[in-house]
Design an enzyme around this catalytic site. Structure first.
Site, PDB file in Angstrom:
ATOM      1  N   GLY A 114     -18.793   8.401 -21.507  1.00 23.49           N
ATOM      2  CA  GLY A 114     -19.687   7.276 -21.204  1.00 23.49           C
ATOM      3  C   GLY A 114     -21.048   7.780 -20.749  1.00 23.49           C
ATOM      4  N   SER A 115     -22.026   6.872 -20.634  1.00 27.77           N
ATOM      5  CA  SER A 115     -23.394   7.310 -20.299  1.00 27.77           C
ATOM      6  C   SER A 115     -23.470   7.934 -18.899  1.00 27.77           C
ATOM      7  CB  SER A 115     -24.384   6.150 -20.433  1.00 27.77           C
ATOM      8  OG  SER A 115     -23.992   5.084 -19.601  1.00 27.77           O
ATOM      9  N   GLU A 116     -22.819   7.300 -17.902  1.00 21.03           N
ATOM     10  CA  GLU A 116     -22.841   7.851 -16.528  1.00 21.03           C
ATOM     11  C   GLU A 116     -22.109   9.189 -16.472  1.00 21.03           C
ATOM     12  OE1 GLU A 116     -23.806   6.306 -13.300  1.00 21.03           O
ATOM     13  OE2 GLU A 116     -25.090   5.189 -14.671  1.00 21.03           O
TER      14      GLU A 116
ATOM     15  N   LYS B 277     -10.257   9.508 -27.492  1.00 22.10           N
ATOM     16  CA  LYS B 277     -11.192  10.532 -27.985  1.00 22.10           C
ATOM     17  C   LYS B 277     -10.653  11.956 -27.802  1.00 22.10           C
ATOM     18  CE  LYS B 277     -15.398   7.812 -27.736  1.00 22.10           C
ATOM     19  NZ  LYS B 277     -16.808   7.736 -27.333  1.00 22.10           N
TER      20      LYS B 277
ATOM     21  N   THR C  55     -17.319   5.277  -8.856  1.00 22.48           N
ATOM     22  CA  THR C  55     -17.435   3.872  -9.273  1.00 22.48           C
ATOM     23  C   THR C  55     -17.655   2.924  -8.097  1.00 22.48           C
ATOM     24  OG1 THR C  55     -15.880   4.379 -11.053  1.00 22.48           O
ATOM     25  CG2 THR C  55     -16.305   2.053 -10.626  1.00 22.48           C
ATOM     26  N   GLU C  56     -18.623   2.030  -8.276  1.00 18.78           N
ATOM     27  CA  GLU C  56     -18.918   0.993  -7.282  1.00 18.78           C
ATOM     28  C   GLU C  56     -18.396  -0.334  -7.809  1.00 18.78           C
ATOM     29  OE1 GLU C  56     -22.848  -0.873  -5.032  1.00 18.78           O
ATOM     30  OE2 GLU C  56     -23.108   0.768  -6.440  1.00 18.78           O
TER      31      GLU C  56
ATOM     32  N   TYR D 159     -28.344  12.944   1.522  1.00 19.32           N
ATOM     33  CA  TYR D 159     -29.390  13.838   0.991  1.00 19.32           C
ATOM     34  C   TYR D 159     -30.491  14.037   2.028  1.00 19.32           C
ATOM     35  CZ  TYR D 159     -27.337  11.149  -2.929  1.00 19.32           C
ATOM     36  OH  TYR D 159     -26.484  10.463  -3.756  1.00 19.32           O
TER      37      TYR D 159
ATOM     38  N   GLU E 162     -22.349   3.520   9.665  1.00 20.35           N
ATOM     39  CA  GLU E 162     -23.113   2.280   9.539  1.00 20.35           C
ATOM     40  C   GLU E 162     -22.337   1.156  10.207  1.00 20.35           C
ATOM     41  OE1 GLU E 162     -23.489   2.099   5.271  1.00 20.35           O
ATOM     42  OE2 GLU E 162     -21.502   1.243   4.991  1.00 20.35           O
TER      43      GLU E 162
ATOM     44  N   HIS F 267     -23.692  -1.904   1.478  1.00 16.98           N
ATOM     45  CA  HIS F 267     -22.302  -1.586   1.156  1.00 16.98           C
ATOM     46  C   HIS F 267     -21.400  -2.778   1.457  1.00 16.98           C
ATOM     47  CE1 HIS F 267     -23.038   3.003   1.724  1.00 16.98           C
ATOM     48  NE2 HIS F 267     -23.235   2.628   0.472  1.00 16.98           N
TER      49      HIS F 267
END
Length: 291
Positions: free
Chosen positions: A18-20, A43, A97-98, A159, A209, A248
């Site tokens: 997949g793209s991600e 695949k 995954t979110e 980060y 948080e 979140h």
């Protein structure tokens, strides 16, 4: 030493083509992570990014000896992907995954609890041991090797904290983004415990948080175990209104102990060095290590 992932980790990517999955697998390979292949049902037998593609996780494990998986599967199928990885004997399952439905995560969490594996996430940036393995979506160049461990609910603040620690001339052993969903695998306490038991980690940054009890549980555990290493804490969401989800899904103030102020108070009472702004994390780490 390091925790969860290192240069010997054999990593597969679920949702590889997949793209991600493609974008981040490419970055991980470029970083030097030992990506041994990926899984996309239907695949199997193809090559992607010069790595083998398998139909199932068990095929991938059987043929590559993979022990770590990173999941980029769409929300509707991600809980199944977690359970499939656990079934196949994957030791560390990192779920990026979110938006996985809570009912699905309840089922997945229950399914894996008696299996010999550790889930990190979902809705997390992953885990990085600088210079060895990046299993996630974090910008690898920010992280340099050192002696500070990071545990964070927030990707961006992971980060930011790493950048500040590095700018103080220090570096990171392992950074663990645990994710901000209501139901996650590895808790703040469990991640802090891993770093507390790591010989190379001399100080821990714990970023939490509003919402839930995870930071309080971790702080109490640190004190009960004799505050063996200094912990610098920051709680995001000071200005969040009660009853509203902020960013979140798990960041919602339900009761009086869920607020940032209440959590900071609990952290301080348990010997955590609390900072009021993320901009102070690096300086505080340098200060506690030099004292």
């Amino acid at each position: 030493m390091s925790v969860l992932v290192n240069k010997n980790s054999k990593v597969i990517v679920q949702g590889f083509t997949g793209s991600e999955g493609t974008f981040h697998a490419e970055q991980m390979i470029e970083y030097g992570t030992n990506v041994v292949g990926g899984v996309t049902p239907g695949k199997g037998g193809q090559k992607h990014l010069n790595k083998p593609v398998f139909n199932t996780v068990s095929d991938a494990v059987e043929q590559t000896g993979a022990d770590v998986s990173i999941i980029f599967v769409p929300p509707a199928f991600a809980a199944d992907a977690i359970m499939e990885a656990a079934d196949a004997g994957i030791q560390v399952i990192i779920t990026i995954t979110e938006g996985i439905p809570v009912a699905d995560m309840v089922k997945a969490a229950d399914y894996i609890k008696d299996r010999d594996c550790r889930l990190v996430g979902p809705n997390c940036p992953g885990v990085i041991t600088p210079g060895e393995a990046k299993v996630g979506i974090m910008p690898g160049f920010v992280f340099k090797k050192g002696k500070v461990g990071i545990v964070s609910k927030s990707g961006t603040l992971t980060y930011e904290a790493a950048d500040q620690v590095v700018k103080q001339g220090l570096g990171i052993t392992t950074a663990i983004g645990i994710g901000g969903d209501p139901i996650i695998g590895t808790t703040t306490k469990e991640a802090v415990e891993l770093l507390m038991n790591d010989e190379e980690t001399e100080c821990i940054v714990m970023i939490g948080e509003i919402g839930g009890q995870l930071e309080a549980d971790a702080a109490k555990w640190v004190k009960e175990n004799g505050n063996k290493k200094p912990v610098v804490g920051f709680i995001a969401g000071e200005t969040a209104p009660a009853g509203r989800t902020m960013g979140h899904a798990g960041a919602i103030v339900g009761g009086s102990e869920d607020t940032a102020q209440a959590k900071k108070k609990i952290l301080k009472e348990n010997g955590i060095h609390v900072v009021d702004s993320p901009a102070e994390i690096g300086m505080k780490v340098a200060e506690v290590l030099n004292s």
